[in-house]
Design a protein around this motif. Structure first.
Motif, PDB file in Angstrom:
ATOM      1  N   GLN A 231       0.808  -1.247   0.101  1.00 17.90           N
ATOM      2  CA  GLN A 231      -0.060   0.028  -0.252  1.00 17.90           C
ATOM      3  C   GLN A 231       0.926   1.347  -0.079  1.00 17.90           C
ATOM      4  O   GLN A 231       1.926   1.139   0.503  1.00 17.90           O
ATOM      5  CB  GLN A 231      -0.986   0.016   1.186  1.00 17.90           C
ATOM      6  CG  GLN A 231      -1.803  -1.267   1.334  1.00 17.90           C
ATOM      7  CD  GLN A 231      -2.864  -1.272   0.091  1.00 17.90           C
ATOM      8  OE1 GLN A 231      -3.219  -0.361  -0.266  1.00 17.90           O
ATOM      9  NE2 GLN A 231      -3.038  -2.526   0.109  1.00 17.90           N
ATOM     10  N   ARG A 232       0.370   2.317  -0.602  1.00 19.07           N
ATOM     11  CA  ARG A 232       1.011   3.409  -0.533  1.00 19.07           C
ATOM     12  C   ARG A 232       1.524   4.010   0.823  1.00 19.07           C
ATOM     13  O   ARG A 232       2.591   4.536   1.198  1.00 19.07           O
ATOM     14  CB  ARG A 232       0.416   4.650  -1.087  1.00 19.07           C
ATOM     15  CG  ARG A 232       0.864   6.202  -1.146  1.00 19.07           C
ATOM     16  CD  ARG A 232      -0.301   7.160  -1.363  1.00 19.07           C
ATOM     17  NE  ARG A 232      -1.302   6.999  -0.467  1.00 19.07           N
ATOM     18  CZ  ARG A 232      -1.037   7.693   0.821  1.00 19.07           C
ATOM     19  NH1 ARG A 232       0.188   8.080   1.010  1.00 19.07           N
ATOM     20  NH2 ARG A 232      -2.095   7.499   1.611  1.00 19.07           N
ATOM     21  N   ALA A 233       0.778   3.864   1.789  1.00 20.53           N
ATOM     22  CA  ALA A 233       0.969   4.175   3.379  1.00 20.53           C
ATOM     23  C   ALA A 233       2.179   3.608   3.700  1.00 20.53           C
ATOM     24  O   ALA A 233       2.959   3.815   4.740  1.00 20.53           O
ATOM     25  CB  ALA A 233      -0.426   4.042   4.208  1.00 20.53           C
TER      26      ALA A 233
ATOM     27  N   ARG B 131       9.507   7.626   5.908  1.00 21.88           N
ATOM     28  CA  ARG B 131       9.763   8.703   6.826  1.00 21.88           C
ATOM     29  C   ARG B 131      10.254   7.952   8.165  1.00 21.88           C
ATOM     30  O   ARG B 131      10.727   8.587   9.077  1.00 21.88           O
ATOM     31  CB  ARG B 131       8.177   8.876   7.296  1.00 21.88           C
ATOM     32  CG  ARG B 131       7.451   9.556   6.296  1.00 21.88           C
ATOM     33  CD  ARG B 131       6.154  10.397   6.740  1.00 21.88           C
ATOM     34  NE  ARG B 131       5.233  10.969   5.682  1.00 21.88           N
ATOM     35  CZ  ARG B 131       5.657  12.339   5.426  1.00 21.88           C
ATOM     36  NH1 ARG B 131       6.566  12.708   6.183  1.00 21.88           N
ATOM     37  NH2 ARG B 131       4.872  12.928   4.459  1.00 21.88           N
ATOM     38  N   ASN B 132      10.640   6.678   8.289  1.00 20.16           N
ATOM     39  CA  ASN B 132      11.210   6.211   9.300  1.00 20.16           C
ATOM     40  C   ASN B 132      12.617   6.539   9.591  1.00 20.16           C
ATOM     41  O   ASN B 132      13.452   6.097   8.672  1.00 20.16           O
ATOM     42  CB  ASN B 132      11.054   4.575   9.367  1.00 20.16           C
ATOM     43  CG  ASN B 132      10.959   4.025  10.833  1.00 20.16           C
ATOM     44  OD1 ASN B 132      11.803   4.353  11.863  1.00 20.16           O
ATOM     45  ND2 ASN B 132       9.985   3.351  11.139  1.00 20.16           N
ATOM     46  N   GLU B 133      12.925   7.222  10.757  1.00 26.38           N
ATOM     47  CA  GLU B 133      14.085   7.605  10.979  1.00 26.38           C
ATOM     48  C   GLU B 133      15.262   6.375  11.293  1.00 26.38           C
ATOM     49  O   GLU B 133      16.514   6.581  11.408  1.00 26.38           O
ATOM     50  CB  GLU B 133      14.292   8.544  12.307  1.00 26.38           C
ATOM     51  CG  GLU B 133      14.326   8.181  13.533  1.00 26.38           C
ATOM     52  CD  GLU B 133      12.491   7.462  13.890  1.00 26.38           C
ATOM     53  OE1 GLU B 133      12.618   6.762  14.792  1.00 26.38           O
ATOM     54  OE2 GLU B 133      11.888   7.976  13.120  1.00 26.38           O
ATOM     55  N   LYS B 134      14.758   5.043  11.729  1.00 27.31           N
ATOM     56  CA  LYS B 134      15.578   4.090  12.130  1.00 27.31           C
ATOM     57  C   LYS B 134      16.522   3.819  10.766  1.00 27.31           C
ATOM     58  O   LYS B 134      17.593   2.938  10.954  1.00 27.31           O
ATOM     59  CB  LYS B 134      14.640   2.817  12.436  1.00 27.31           C
ATOM     60  CG  LYS B 134      14.015   3.099  13.841  1.00 27.31           C
ATOM     61  CD  LYS B 134      13.247   2.001  14.454  1.00 27.31           C
ATOM     62  CE  LYS B 134      12.774   2.214  15.847  1.00 27.31           C
ATOM     63  NZ  LYS B 134      11.659   3.445  15.747  1.00 27.31           N
ATOM     64  N   TYR B 135      15.907   4.061   9.561  1.00 26.30           N
ATOM     65  CA  TYR B 135      16.918   3.504   8.330  1.00 26.30           C
ATOM     66  C   TYR B 135      18.059   4.497   8.485  1.00 26.30           C
ATOM     67  O   TYR B 135      19.061   4.188   7.429  1.00 26.30           O
ATOM     68  CB  TYR B 135      15.936   3.684   7.202  1.00 26.30           C
ATOM     69  CG  TYR B 135      14.952   2.538   7.285  1.00 26.30           C
ATOM     70  CD1 TYR B 135      15.309   1.185   7.054  1.00 26.30           C
ATOM     71  CD2 TYR B 135      13.432   2.908   7.177  1.00 26.30           C
ATOM     72  CE1 TYR B 135      14.337   0.262   7.253  1.00 26.30           C
ATOM     73  CE2 TYR B 135      12.451   1.661   7.271  1.00 26.30           C
ATOM     74  CZ  TYR B 135      12.876   0.349   7.074  1.00 26.30           C
ATOM     75  OH  TYR B 135      11.947  -0.452   7.410  1.00 26.30           O
ATOM     76  N   LYS B 136      18.155   5.678   8.980  1.00 22.57           N
ATOM     77  CA  LYS B 136      19.459   6.341   8.815  1.00 22.57           C
ATOM     78  C   LYS B 136      20.145   5.965  10.122  1.00 22.57           C
ATOM     79  O   LYS B 136      21.244   7.063  10.261  1.00 22.57           O
ATOM     80  CB  LYS B 136      19.152   7.742   8.540  1.00 22.57           C
ATOM     81  CG  LYS B 136      18.455   8.397   9.836  1.00 22.57           C
ATOM     82  CD  LYS B 136      18.485   9.861   9.889  1.00 22.57           C
ATOM     83  CE  LYS B 136      17.764  10.601  11.013  1.00 22.57           C
ATOM     84  NZ  LYS B 136      17.790  11.950  10.965  1.00 22.57           N
TER      85      LYS B 136
ATOM     86  N   GLN C 267      12.956  13.433   2.961  1.00 24.98           N
ATOM     87  CA  GLN C 267      11.987  14.139   3.940  1.00 24.98           C
ATOM     88  C   GLN C 267      11.677  15.394   3.269  1.00 24.98           C
ATOM     89  O   GLN C 267      10.461  16.102   3.389  1.00 24.98           O
ATOM     90  CB  GLN C 267      12.487  14.373   5.327  1.00 24.98           C
ATOM     91  CG  GLN C 267      13.123  13.243   6.009  1.00 24.98           C
ATOM     92  CD  GLN C 267      12.183  12.135   5.945  1.00 24.98           C
ATOM     93  OE1 GLN C 267      10.884  12.050   6.294  1.00 24.98           O
ATOM     94  NE2 GLN C 267      12.696  10.966   5.464  1.00 24.98           N
ATOM     95  N   LEU C 268      12.723  16.096   2.812  1.00 29.42           N
ATOM     96  CA  LEU C 268      12.250  17.529   2.129  1.00 29.42           C
ATOM     97  C   LEU C 268      11.509  17.151   0.740  1.00 29.42           C
ATOM     98  O   LEU C 268      10.463  18.039   0.460  1.00 29.42           O
ATOM     99  CB  LEU C 268      13.834  18.027   1.622  1.00 29.42           C
ATOM    100  CG  LEU C 268      14.602  18.879   2.657  1.00 29.42           C
ATOM    101  CD1 LEU C 268      15.930  18.984   2.127  1.00 29.42           C
ATOM    102  CD2 LEU C 268      13.861  19.721   3.259  1.00 29.42           C
ATOM    103  N   GLU C 269      11.743  16.182   0.080  1.00 26.33           N
ATOM    104  CA  GLU C 269      10.907  15.796  -0.991  1.00 26.33           C
ATOM    105  C   GLU C 269       9.426  15.431  -0.678  1.00 26.33           C
ATOM    106  O   GLU C 269       8.521  15.939  -1.353  1.00 26.33           O
ATOM    107  CB  GLU C 269      11.527  14.581  -1.923  1.00 26.33           C
ATOM    108  CG  GLU C 269      10.807  14.245  -3.108  1.00 26.33           C
ATOM    109  CD  GLU C 269      10.750  15.407  -4.069  1.00 26.33           C
ATOM    110  OE1 GLU C 269       9.910  15.038  -5.173  1.00 26.33           O
ATOM    111  OE2 GLU C 269      11.335  16.271  -4.102  1.00 26.33           O
ATOM    112  N   LEU C 270       9.490  14.638   0.284  1.00 27.50           N
ATOM    113  CA  LEU C 270       8.115  14.279   0.760  1.00 27.50           C
ATOM    114  C   LEU C 270       7.349  15.594   1.138  1.00 27.50           C
ATOM    115  O   LEU C 270       6.312  15.639   0.670  1.00 27.50           O
ATOM    116  CB  LEU C 270       8.097  13.448   2.289  1.00 27.50           C
ATOM    117  CG  LEU C 270       8.522  12.075   1.922  1.00 27.50           C
ATOM    118  CD1 LEU C 270       8.817  11.134   3.102  1.00 27.50           C
ATOM    119  CD2 LEU C 270       7.239  11.211   1.340  1.00 27.50           C
TER     120      LEU C 270
END
Length: 287
Positions: free
Chosen positions: A128-130, A137-142, A189-192
């Motif tokens: 799903q898109r969500a 958006r999840n900061e854990k990936y960075k 995040q900026l692109e979102l």
């Protein structure tokens, strides 16, 4: 719940016997004993809940990261208890970020992942898109972690609520190995934010959607189909504000066939200096 059920049965003439406590519900003192013991059980449940909550918040305050590994793509619990990268899943996460940076919509990414047979973080077939957006958006990936994003409001109902400042939150930098470069995560995040606030958002699949701007009023062009059920069917593009407001937009419509030809002509002129164009694109991508 116990008292409500017992009383409902009592109204029907049904008696319940609690063997351990030796209580008969039709007995005159049965309900009194059940009420007392239910209250004690509820108090014990509250005490356990408070102890568990305190333990979790102490972990958050100490910066200890907890991930729901069964519904999280890219990580598994390592031998030291910290998140450990799963290489094959990490590649999927990186491809999601790359596709988004290249301009692909979250909906199109979800469709591509589904078509490629890649299971979702929860192990389902259809993306799903969500779900894609939550990964972006999840900061854990960075390699960072925002702890206590939500909390339990009531120990009886177990209702969860998004933390909007009611309880402390903790942000831990470099808490575990990153899958996505922090700078790339920030660009996403900026692109979102840009796409969310962009007036050019559209659900049309055409490559021209959201890219044609009216020179008269600044509104975007939208596609329309003329004579859709006849042999004279044609797709045209016109300003979305052409028939809005008291003063109508005077910019004429464009036939899609002509628009395609104009695009090919413009692209051919652009590619006459192909090397300079590629150098510019590489510079932009490296920033």
């Amino acid at each position: 719940d116990t008292l409500t059920t017992v009383r409902s049965l009592k109204e029907k003439g049904v008696e319940v016997y609690f063997e351990k406590e030796n209580i008969w519900t039709l007995d005159s003192k049965g309900e009194l004993l059940i009420t007392i013991m239910s209250s004690l059980a509820q108090e014990e449940s509250r005490s356990i809940s408070e102890n568990v909550t305190w333990g979790q918040r102490k972990r958050f305050a100490d910066g200890k990261v907890s991930i729901p590994y069964g519904h999280f793509l890219g990580y598994r619990k390592g031998a030291d208890g910290l998140p450990e990268v799963v290489p094959e899943e990490a590649e999927i996460v990186r491809s999601i970020y790359q596709l988004f940076i290249e301009g692909t919509t979250t909906n199109a990414i979800a469709k591509r992942l589904t078509a490629n047979g890649i299971p979702t973080p929860a192990g389902k077939e259809n993306w799903q898109r969500a779900t894609v957006e939550s990964i972006l958006r999840n900061e854990k990936y960075k390699g960072a972690a925002l702890l206590q994003k939500s909390f339990t409001v009531d120990f009886l109902q177990k209702k969860m609520k998004v933390n909007e400042g009611e309880v402390p939150q903790y942000y831990v930098e470099h808490s575990h190995e990153a899958i996505v470069d922090p700078e790339e995560w920030e660009r996403v995040q900026l692109e979102l934010a840009r796409r969310k606030n962009s007036p050019r958002r559209t659900h049309c699949n055409s490559p021209f959607a959201g890219k044609l701007i009216c020179g008269d009023c600044g509104e975007i062009f939208g596609s329309k189909v003329w004579h859709s059920t006849s042999k004279y069917r044609r797709t045209i593009w016109q300003c979305n504000a052409k028939f809005k407001g008291e003063e109508k937009c005077r910019t004429p419509h464009l036939y899609e066939d002509d628009l395609k030809q104009h695009f090919i002509t413009a692209l051919s002129k652009l590619l006459t200096d192909r090397d300079a164009l590629l150098d510019d694109l590489r510079t932009i991508r490296a920033q």
